[in-house]
Write a protein that holds these residues in place. Structure first.
Motif, PDB file in Angstrom:
ATOM      1  N   ASP A   7       0.666  -1.164  -0.032  1.00 22.46           N
ATOM      2  CA  ASP A   7      -0.027   0.083  -0.089  1.00 22.46           C
ATOM      3  C   ASP A   7       0.832   1.105  -0.182  1.00 22.46           C
ATOM      4  OD1 ASP A   7      -2.497  -1.551   0.098  1.00 22.46           O
ATOM      5  OD2 ASP A   7      -2.760  -1.257   2.031  1.00 22.46           O
ATOM      6  N   VAL A   8       1.849   1.195   0.961  1.00 28.72           N
ATOM      7  CA  VAL A   8       2.622   2.348   1.105  1.00 28.72           C
ATOM      8  C   VAL A   8       3.253   2.657  -0.213  1.00 28.72           C
ATOM      9  CG1 VAL A   8       4.775   3.177   1.909  1.00 28.72           C
ATOM     10  CG2 VAL A   8       3.189   2.214   3.436  1.00 28.72           C
ATOM     11  N   ARG A   9       4.121   1.363  -0.929  1.00 24.28           N
ATOM     12  CA  ARG A   9       4.618   1.715  -2.210  1.00 24.28           C
ATOM     13  C   ARG A   9       3.653   2.209  -3.323  1.00 24.28           C
ATOM     14  NH1 ARG A   9       8.983  -1.434  -4.703  1.00 24.28           N
ATOM     15  NH2 ARG A   9       8.699  -1.465  -7.244  1.00 24.28           N
ATOM     16  N   ALA A  10       2.537   1.630  -3.164  1.00 24.87           N
ATOM     17  CA  ALA A  10       1.406   2.111  -4.482  1.00 24.87           C
ATOM     18  C   ALA A  10       1.184   3.672  -4.144  1.00 24.87           C
ATOM     19  CB  ALA A  10       0.295   1.279  -4.156  1.00 24.87           C
ATOM     20  N   GLN A  11       1.091   4.057  -3.060  1.00 22.02           N
ATOM     21  CA  GLN A  11       0.749   5.403  -2.829  1.00 22.02           C
ATOM     22  C   GLN A  11       1.815   6.232  -3.233  1.00 22.02           C
ATOM     23  OE1 GLN A  11       0.324   5.746   1.735  1.00 22.02           O
ATOM     24  NE2 GLN A  11      -2.091   5.296   1.425  1.00 22.02           N
ATOM     25  N   PHE A  12       3.155   5.902  -2.922  1.00 20.12           N
ATOM     26  CA  PHE A  12       4.367   6.565  -3.289  1.00 20.12           C
ATOM     27  C   PHE A  12       4.393   6.718  -5.069  1.00 20.12           C
ATOM     28  CE2 PHE A  12       8.901   6.781  -4.781  1.00 20.12           C
ATOM     29  CZ  PHE A  12       9.167   8.057  -3.942  1.00 20.12           C
ATOM     30  N   GLU A  13       4.069   5.347  -5.593  1.00 21.86           N
ATOM     31  CA  GLU A  13       4.069   5.639  -6.949  1.00 21.86           C
ATOM     32  C   GLU A  13       3.043   6.302  -7.538  1.00 21.86           C
ATOM     33  OE1 GLU A  13       4.216   1.232  -7.917  1.00 21.86           O
ATOM     34  OE2 GLU A  13       6.179   1.004  -7.418  1.00 21.86           O
ATOM     35  N   GLN A  14       2.022   6.609  -6.890  1.00 21.24           N
ATOM     36  CA  GLN A  14       0.902   7.372  -7.327  1.00 21.24           C
ATOM     37  C   GLN A  14       1.201   8.793  -7.272  1.00 21.24           C
ATOM     38  OE1 GLN A  14      -2.508   6.192  -4.986  1.00 21.24           O
ATOM     39  NE2 GLN A  14      -2.984   4.318  -6.436  1.00 21.24           N
ATOM     40  N   TYR A  15       1.876   9.014  -6.319  1.00 19.68           N
ATOM     41  CA  TYR A  15       2.469  10.385  -5.981  1.00 19.68           C
ATOM     42  C   TYR A  15       3.326  10.854  -7.021  1.00 19.68           C
ATOM     43  CZ  TYR A  15       4.828  14.436  -4.071  1.00 19.68           C
ATOM     44  OH  TYR A  15       5.470  15.569  -3.940  1.00 19.68           O
ATOM     45  N   VAL A  16       4.322  10.047  -7.403  1.00 20.53           N
ATOM     46  CA  VAL A  16       5.373  10.257  -8.294  1.00 20.53           C
ATOM     47  C   VAL A  16       4.573  10.557  -9.615  1.00 20.53           C
ATOM     48  CG1 VAL A  16       7.402   9.114  -9.510  1.00 20.53           C
ATOM     49  CG2 VAL A  16       7.028   9.171  -7.040  1.00 20.53           C
ATOM     50  N   ALA A  17       3.912   9.613 -10.052  1.00 20.02           N
ATOM     51  CA  ALA A  17       3.285   9.489 -11.334  1.00 20.02           C
ATOM     52  C   ALA A  17       2.353  10.913 -11.361  1.00 20.02           C
ATOM     53  CB  ALA A  17       2.257   8.779 -11.567  1.00 20.02           C
ATOM     54  N   ALA A  18       1.677  11.342 -10.435  1.00 13.44           N
ATOM     55  CA  ALA A  18       0.830  12.570 -10.437  1.00 13.44           C
ATOM     56  C   ALA A  18       1.568  13.988 -10.335  1.00 13.44           C
ATOM     57  CB  ALA A  18      -0.108  12.619  -9.345  1.00 13.44           C
ATOM     58  N   ARG A  19       2.767  13.776  -9.505  1.00 13.53           N
ATOM     59  CA  ARG A  19       3.647  15.001  -9.341  1.00 13.53           C
ATOM     60  C   ARG A  19       5.060  15.174  -9.946  1.00 13.53           C
ATOM     61  NH1 ARG A  19       1.417  19.273  -8.582  1.00 13.53           N
ATOM     62  NH2 ARG A  19       3.068  19.943  -7.359  1.00 13.53           N
ATOM     63  N   ARG A  20       5.379  14.299 -11.000  1.00 11.03           N
ATOM     64  CA  ARG A  20       6.681  14.401 -11.500  1.00 11.03           C
ATOM     65  C   ARG A  20       7.085  15.586 -12.105  1.00 11.03           C
ATOM     66  NH1 ARG A  20       9.096  12.542 -16.016  1.00 11.03           N
ATOM     67  NH2 ARG A  20      11.323  11.735 -15.808  1.00 11.03           N
ATOM     68  N   LEU A  43      16.780  12.517  -6.285  1.00 17.74           N
ATOM     69  CA  LEU A  43      17.344  12.366  -4.776  1.00 17.74           C
ATOM     70  C   LEU A  43      16.338  12.752  -3.585  1.00 17.74           C
ATOM     71  CD1 LEU A  43      19.873  12.352  -2.798  1.00 17.74           C
ATOM     72  CD2 LEU A  43      20.381  14.818  -3.564  1.00 17.74           C
ATOM     73  N   ALA A  44      15.368  13.662  -4.094  1.00 24.87           N
ATOM     74  CA  ALA A  44      14.255  14.202  -3.151  1.00 24.87           C
ATOM     75  C   ALA A  44      13.327  12.979  -3.012  1.00 24.87           C
ATOM     76  CB  ALA A  44      13.727  15.373  -3.773  1.00 24.87           C
ATOM     77  N   LEU A  45      13.005  12.251  -4.065  1.00 29.57           N
ATOM     78  CA  LEU A  45      12.048  11.097  -3.921  1.00 29.57           C
ATOM     79  C   LEU A  45      12.878   9.931  -3.260  1.00 29.57           C
ATOM     80  CD1 LEU A  45      10.270  11.106  -7.473  1.00 29.57           C
ATOM     81  CD2 LEU A  45       9.495  11.828  -5.225  1.00 29.57           C
ATOM     82  N   VAL A  46      14.035   9.660  -3.261  1.00 29.09           N
ATOM     83  CA  VAL A  46      14.876   8.591  -2.614  1.00 29.09           C
ATOM     84  C   VAL A  46      14.811   8.974  -1.239  1.00 29.09           C
ATOM     85  CG1 VAL A  46      17.035   7.735  -2.183  1.00 29.09           C
ATOM     86  CG2 VAL A  46      16.355   7.662  -4.487  1.00 29.09           C
TER      87      VAL A  46
END
Length: 171
Positions: A7-20, A43-46
């Protein structure tokens, strides 16, 4: 526990896709280079990922803070290693809009890193003074003075600013 991690990974991936794209734009305005912007966002995402469970409800302030701080840190680390050249790079033929954008980009790069960060966060990312102060870890008064000084410098550097951008820079 594996379901929670997924769930955490999916939320993170959704955020990255939406805000990249927005993060890349902010990073580009902070660094002035596409490759550096991509590295800065990465770097910020890591750095955000290990804290994602805590920040998932509102990750933007944390990620912006990392972008701004790492941009200043990277600039400090590089400034002594940069090599100057007596030749300017070749320029593409550009329309008026591209010329204006190039002038604004060049003027932003002429600002001190903290002033640039304040201008980018305040006027390009539309953060309030308080949000900008929180993102940069500085006082609101410092945001105000850095913004005032940066805007004065931009008015010097861009006296013939495009009318559409004139209002934002003259605030």
């Amino acid at each position: 526990m594996p379901d929670r991690d997924n769930d955490v990974r999916a939320q993170f991936e959704q955020y990255v896709a939406a805000r990249r794209q927005a993060l890349l734009r902010t990073a580009y305005l902070l660094t002035g280079q596409h490759a550096d912007a991509k590295d800065l966002v990465q770097l910020a995402l890591v750095k955000a990922m290990p804290h994602w469970a805590k920040i998932a409800h509102d990750p933007e302030p944390y990620v912006r803070k990392v972008l701004a701080r790492e941009s200043v840190s990277r600039w400090r680390g590089r400034r002594w290693r940069e090599v100057t050249s007596d030749r300017l790079p070749e320029r593409e033929q550009a329309g008026a809009d591209q010329t204006d954008r190039a002038a604004v980009r060049t003027a932003l790069l002429a600002l001190a890193p903290r002033q640039r960060a304040v201008v980018v966060l305040r006027y390009f990312d539309d953060l309030t003074e308080v949000q900008t102060a929180q993102a940069l870890g500085i006082a609101v008064g410092t945001v105000k003075s850095q913004s005032r000084d940066a805007m004065a410098r931009l008015r010097e550097l861009l006296p013939d600013l495009h009318p559409e951008w004139s209002e934002a820079v003259r605030r």
